[in-house]
Scaffold this motif. Structure first.
Motif, PDB file in Angstrom:
ATOM      1  N   GLU A  92       0.829  -1.206   0.000  1.00 18.89           N
ATOM      2  CA  GLU A  92       0.000   0.000   0.000  1.00 18.89           C
ATOM      3  C   GLU A  92       0.861   1.252   0.000  1.00 18.89           C
ATOM      4  O   GLU A  92       0.561   2.236  -0.692  1.00 18.89           O
ATOM      5  N   LYS A  93       1.970   1.207   0.762  1.00 23.21           N
ATOM      6  CA  LYS A  93       2.880   2.355   0.770  1.00 23.21           C
ATOM      7  C   LYS A  93       3.532   2.548  -0.596  1.00 23.21           C
ATOM      8  O   LYS A  93       3.713   3.680  -1.061  1.00 23.21           O
ATOM      9  N   LEU A  94       3.884   1.420  -1.243  1.00 30.51           N
ATOM     10  CA  LEU A  94       4.513   1.525  -2.564  1.00 30.51           C
ATOM     11  C   LEU A  94       3.539   2.060  -3.607  1.00 30.51           C
ATOM     12  O   LEU A  94       3.936   2.774  -4.537  1.00 30.51           O
ATOM     13  N   ASN A  95       2.253   1.693  -3.485  1.00 28.10           N
ATOM     14  CA  ASN A  95       1.261   2.167  -4.452  1.00 28.10           C
ATOM     15  C   ASN A  95       0.905   3.635  -4.257  1.00 28.10           C
ATOM     16  O   ASN A  95       0.338   4.262  -5.154  1.00 28.10           O
ATOM     17  N   THR A  96       1.200   4.159  -3.100  1.00 25.24           N
ATOM     18  CA  THR A  96       0.912   5.572  -2.841  1.00 25.24           C
ATOM     19  C   THR A  96       1.993   6.434  -3.488  1.00 25.24           C
ATOM     20  O   THR A  96       3.190   6.261  -3.227  1.00 25.24           O
ATOM     21  N   VAL A  97       1.581   7.344  -4.360  1.00 22.88           N
ATOM     22  CA  VAL A  97       2.527   8.200  -5.088  1.00 22.88           C
ATOM     23  C   VAL A  97       2.938   9.373  -4.193  1.00 22.88           C
ATOM     24  O   VAL A  97       2.075  10.106  -3.696  1.00 22.88           O
ATOM     25  N   PRO A  98       4.227   9.551  -3.999  1.00 20.74           N
ATOM     26  CA  PRO A  98       4.665  10.715  -3.203  1.00 20.74           C
ATOM     27  C   PRO A  98       4.312  12.023  -3.908  1.00 20.74           C
ATOM     28  O   PRO A  98       4.185  12.082  -5.134  1.00 20.74           O
ATOM     29  N   VAL A  99       4.174  13.081  -3.123  1.00 22.81           N
ATOM     30  CA  VAL A  99       3.779  14.383  -3.678  1.00 22.81           C
ATOM     31  C   VAL A  99       4.832  14.903  -4.637  1.00 22.81           C
ATOM     32  O   VAL A  99       4.521  15.473  -5.693  1.00 22.81           O
ATOM     33  N   GLU A 100       6.114  14.702  -4.325  1.00 24.01           N
ATOM     34  CA  GLU A 100       7.180  15.247  -5.168  1.00 24.01           C
ATOM     35  C   GLU A 100       7.274  14.546  -6.518  1.00 24.01           C
ATOM     36  O   GLU A 100       7.914  15.048  -7.446  1.00 24.01           O
ATOM     37  N   HIS A 101       6.631  13.369  -6.646  1.00 31.18           N
ATOM     38  CA  HIS A 101       6.691  12.638  -7.918  1.00 31.18           C
ATOM     39  C   HIS A 101       5.376  12.691  -8.696  1.00 31.18           C
ATOM     40  O   HIS A 101       5.258  12.039  -9.738  1.00 31.18           O
ATOM     41  N   GLU A 102       4.394  13.437  -8.208  1.00 25.70           N
ATOM     42  CA  GLU A 102       3.094  13.464  -8.881  1.00 25.70           C
ATOM     43  C   GLU A 102       3.195  14.048 -10.287  1.00 25.70           C
ATOM     44  O   GLU A 102       2.592  13.535 -11.233  1.00 25.70           O
ATOM     45  N   ALA A 103       3.974  15.140 -10.455  1.00 24.74           N
ATOM     46  CA  ALA A 103       4.107  15.765 -11.778  1.00 24.74           C
ATOM     47  C   ALA A 103       4.757  14.792 -12.767  1.00 24.74           C
ATOM     48  O   ALA A 103       4.319  14.661 -13.920  1.00 24.74           O
ATOM     49  N   GLU A 104       5.796  14.101 -12.312  1.00 23.47           N
ATOM     50  CA  GLU A 104       6.476  13.142 -13.189  1.00 23.47           C
ATOM     51  C   GLU A 104       5.550  11.997 -13.572  1.00 23.47           C
ATOM     52  O   GLU A 104       5.504  11.572 -14.737  1.00 23.47           O
ATOM     53  N   ILE A 105       4.778  11.502 -12.596  1.00 21.39           N
ATOM     54  CA  ILE A 105       3.831  10.422 -12.871  1.00 21.39           C
ATOM     55  C   ILE A 105       2.767  10.877 -13.858  1.00 21.39           C
ATOM     56  O   ILE A 105       2.368  10.143 -14.776  1.00 21.39           O
ATOM     57  N   LYS A 106       2.307  12.127 -13.713  1.00 24.61           N
ATOM     58  CA  LYS A 106       1.295  12.663 -14.626  1.00 24.61           C
ATOM     59  C   LYS A 106       1.832  12.738 -16.046  1.00 24.61           C
ATOM     60  O   LYS A 106       1.145  12.376 -17.013  1.00 24.61           O
ATOM     61  N   GLN A 107       3.096  13.212 -16.179  1.00 21.24           N
ATOM     62  CA  GLN A 107       3.704  13.296 -17.504  1.00 21.24           C
ATOM     63  C   GLN A 107       3.863  11.910 -18.125  1.00 21.24           C
ATOM     64  O   GLN A 107       3.582  11.696 -19.317  1.00 21.24           O
ATOM     65  N   LEU A 108       4.291  10.941 -17.321  1.00 20.31           N
ATOM     66  CA  LEU A 108       4.432   9.575 -17.826  1.00 20.31           C
ATOM     67  C   LEU A 108       3.085   8.997 -18.251  1.00 20.31           C
ATOM     68  O   LEU A 108       2.983   8.290 -19.264  1.00 20.31           O
TER      69      LEU A 108
END
Length: 224
Positions: free
Chosen positions: A101-117
């Protein structure tokens, strides 16, 4: 009924309660010893043979119990270990679920990168769909052309089959003629033989006439 219960007129039940308790316990025990015909009369008026059979069944049950006791204890210990292992695995599973569950939770600092991906993946999926449609259309065209070619070849094959059937019919007709030709040849040979005979006879007649004329010519000078 327990013997230590306060009841009215205990002197009435003084001899009945022990017998009743014995019957109740024996009725529960003996079916486990494979004896199912125990009755209250076996307590009130016991018979020697039946009592011996009941006691033998009880002794067999006791011996069997002692014989299988070690196996039962081993199974009990195995079951206890299995339960402890199961509890341990459940605890490990819960810890793994929390970590997942912790791994599936996206950290705030990586949200922009995840959105771009995610957007890049969506664009790539769209390009793949377009390429798939283009290839599918081309494949359908090739398939349609192949079907047309197959239809033309099938038509030519059918025409060849018709031609072959016609040739077979002509062949059968020729065979029938070939079968009849020996008779015609025989008739023709007979006719030719007769013609040859006639020619031979005519030749013979001409030869005979010639020889007769020759003899006449040879005789004429001697007559002068």
């Amino acid at each position: 009924m327990p013997l230590n219960v306060d009841i009215m007129y205990p002197q009435i039940h003084e001899g009945f309660l022990p017998v009743c308790n014995l019957y109740i316990h024996m009725e529960r025990l003996l079916p486990m010893c494979r004896i199912s015909d125990f009755q209250i009369a076996d307590v009130l008026n016991p018979k020697t043979k039946r009592t011996v059979r009941f006691l033998s069944g009880i002794l067999n049950f006791v011996n069997f119990r002692e014989f299988r006791r070690e196996v039962y204890l081993e199974l009990q210990q195995s079951y206890k270990l299995a339960m402890e292992r199961n509890q341990h695995l459940e605890a490990v599973n819960r810890e793994a679920a929390l970590k997942l569950e912790k791994l599936n939770t996206v950290p705030v600092e990586h949200e922009a990168e995840i959105k771009q991906l995610t957007e890049n993946i969506r664009e790539l999926e769209q390009l793949l769909r377009q390429d798939y449609r283009r290839k599918q259309t081309a494949l359908q065209e090739v398939t349609s052309q192949k079907k047309t070619d197959i239809a033309e070849r099938t038509q030519k094959l059918n025409e060849c089959k018709v031609t072959m059937a016609t040739l077979k019919e002509e062949q059968e007709q020729l065979k029938s003629k070939i079968v009849e030709s020996p008779e015609e040849r025989k008739s023709y040979n007979e006719m030719m033989k007769e013609t040859i005979k006639k020619l031979k006879r005519s030749k013979q007649e001409v030869t005979e006439k010639y020889e007769g004329y020759r003899d006449v010519v040879e005789v004429l000078p001697s007559c002068q």
